[in-house]
Scaffold this motif. Structure first.
Motif, PDB file in Angstrom:
ATOM      1  N   GLU A  57      -7.136  -5.874  -7.200  1.00 28.34           N
ATOM      2  CA  GLU A  57      -6.182  -4.932  -7.782  1.00 28.34           C
ATOM      3  C   GLU A  57      -6.832  -3.628  -8.235  1.00 28.34           C
ATOM      4  OE1 GLU A  57      -7.820  -7.388 -11.145  1.00 28.34           O
ATOM      5  OE2 GLU A  57      -7.123  -7.793  -9.095  1.00 28.34           O
TER       6      GLU A  57
ATOM      7  N   ARG B 255      -6.600  -0.474  -5.350  1.00 28.78           N
ATOM      8  CA  ARG B 255      -5.391   0.100  -4.764  1.00 28.78           C
ATOM      9  C   ARG B 255      -5.562   1.614  -4.644  1.00 28.78           C
ATOM     10  NH1 ARG B 255      -2.403  -3.638  -8.677  1.00 28.78           N
ATOM     11  NH2 ARG B 255      -2.005  -5.510  -7.429  1.00 28.78           N
TER      12      ARG B 255
ATOM     13  N   ALA C 278      -6.748  -4.586  -0.713  1.00 27.52           N
ATOM     14  CA  ALA C 278      -5.766  -4.006  -1.633  1.00 27.52           C
ATOM     15  C   ALA C 278      -4.710  -3.172  -0.916  1.00 27.52           C
ATOM     16  CB  ALA C 278      -6.481  -3.145  -2.671  1.00 27.52           C
ATOM     17  N   SER C 279      -4.996  -2.764   0.293  1.00 29.41           N
ATOM     18  CA  SER C 279      -4.072  -1.909   1.037  1.00 29.41           C
ATOM     19  C   SER C 279      -2.830  -2.695   1.464  1.00 29.41           C
ATOM     20  CB  SER C 279      -4.768  -1.347   2.278  1.00 29.41           C
ATOM     21  OG  SER C 279      -3.835  -0.713   3.131  1.00 29.41           O
TER      22      SER C 279
END
Length: 290
Positions: A70, A73, A206-207
């Motif tokens: 997280e 991002r 995270a993408s």
């Protein structure tokens, strides 16, 4: 080159700088699997005109490297560099390559007040790129490495045998002859820092971008693209032999950047910052003089 540390959003970030600090700042954002040193050749070509600042981005090199997907991002990554741009006296010219291009686009779209001009070198705007990757065609096939990187434990696999697997990925169908000797040793130092390789790959995890299987298109939900426009002057420099990012991945970019200039470089691939540093720098000089 002069090292410099910044405190951004309460965390420590390392940067390499070239040129006189009194010159106009040029913020240079590297991609995967590079680090701030990736800009050495281009910065040396431009530091007579610009104060070149290349940070190790979050999770890379000597900069802040938190655990947890997280923390990687795109909005978080862009927030780091928005803070750096503010430190440099925003608005500034921002230049990004590969994943650094994604952060640079994030700055231009969501922090427009800190970006005076946007330069992208073999990088992609999220909307055309997502469309191309979801279509199941050539870009979907070229992007299968993203799904491989996202798998649990991929960082351990890539680190094997003194990073031989990472180098294979780095050089797939492209010219890596520039990465030898002391330069290769420097890259391995950065890759070998504790937790860094996992953090670097966490950018992919995270993408939210979806990669379709070849021949199996994916239907994408409708999204509001009104906030995904680049208002400032935008230069795209493109190495024509790139096999990771194909020309289809930039199709329709002009819809999101009304003041767009595209300059193509022949006999250069994804690693054109190293292969054609002088030509990249000259294109930038000419564009900035307009």
């Amino acid at each position: 080159m002069h090292p410099r540390w910044f405190t951004l959003n309460g965390q420590d970030f390392f940067a390499r700088t070239w040129g006189d600090p009194s010159l106009p700042p040029l913020l240079m954002l590297h991609g995967f699997p590079e680090y701030s040193g990736a800009w050495e050749e281009v910065a040396q070509e431009l530091c007579d005109r610009f104060y070149c600042i290349a940070p190790d981005q979050r999770g890379y090199g000597q900069s802040y490297c938190p655990d947890g997907v997280e923390n990687y991002r795109t909005g978080v990554l862009a927030s780091d560099m928005a803070a750096l741009a503010a430190e440099l006296g925003a608005p500034v010219t921002v230049m990004g390559h590969d994943w650094g291009a994604s952060v640079a686009y994030g700055l231009a779209m969501f922090f427009p007040d800190v970006v005076a001009r946007l330069i992208i070198v073999n990088g992609v705007h999220p909307v055309p790129f997502q469309k191309a990757m979801a279509a199941g065609g050539a870009q979907s096939e070229a992007s299968q490495y993203i799904n491989a990187l996202r798998r649990e434990g991929s960082e351990e696999y890539l680190a094997r045998d003194d990073f031989s697997k990472l180098l294979q990925l780095f050089s797939a169908h492209m010219d890596l002859s520039w990465l030898t000797g002391e330069k290769l040793a420097a890259y391995k130092v950065e890759w070998g820092r504790e937790g860094r390789l996992k953090a670097m790959i966490n950018w992919y995890r995270a993408s939210t971008l979806v990669v379709a299987d070849p021949g199996v298109p994916v239907d994408l939900p409708q999204i509001d693209t009104s906030r995904l426009h680049v208002a400032c002057p935008h230069l795209l420099i493109w190495g024509m032999d790139d096999t990771a990012l194909l020309p289809v991945s930039r199709k329709g970019l002009e819809e999101f950047a009304k003041d767009l200039t595209i300059q193509e470089i022949k006999n250069a691939d994804h690693w054109l910052l190293h292969q054609k540093a002088d030509e990249v720098a000259q294109i930038i000089r000419n564009w900035m003089s307009q």
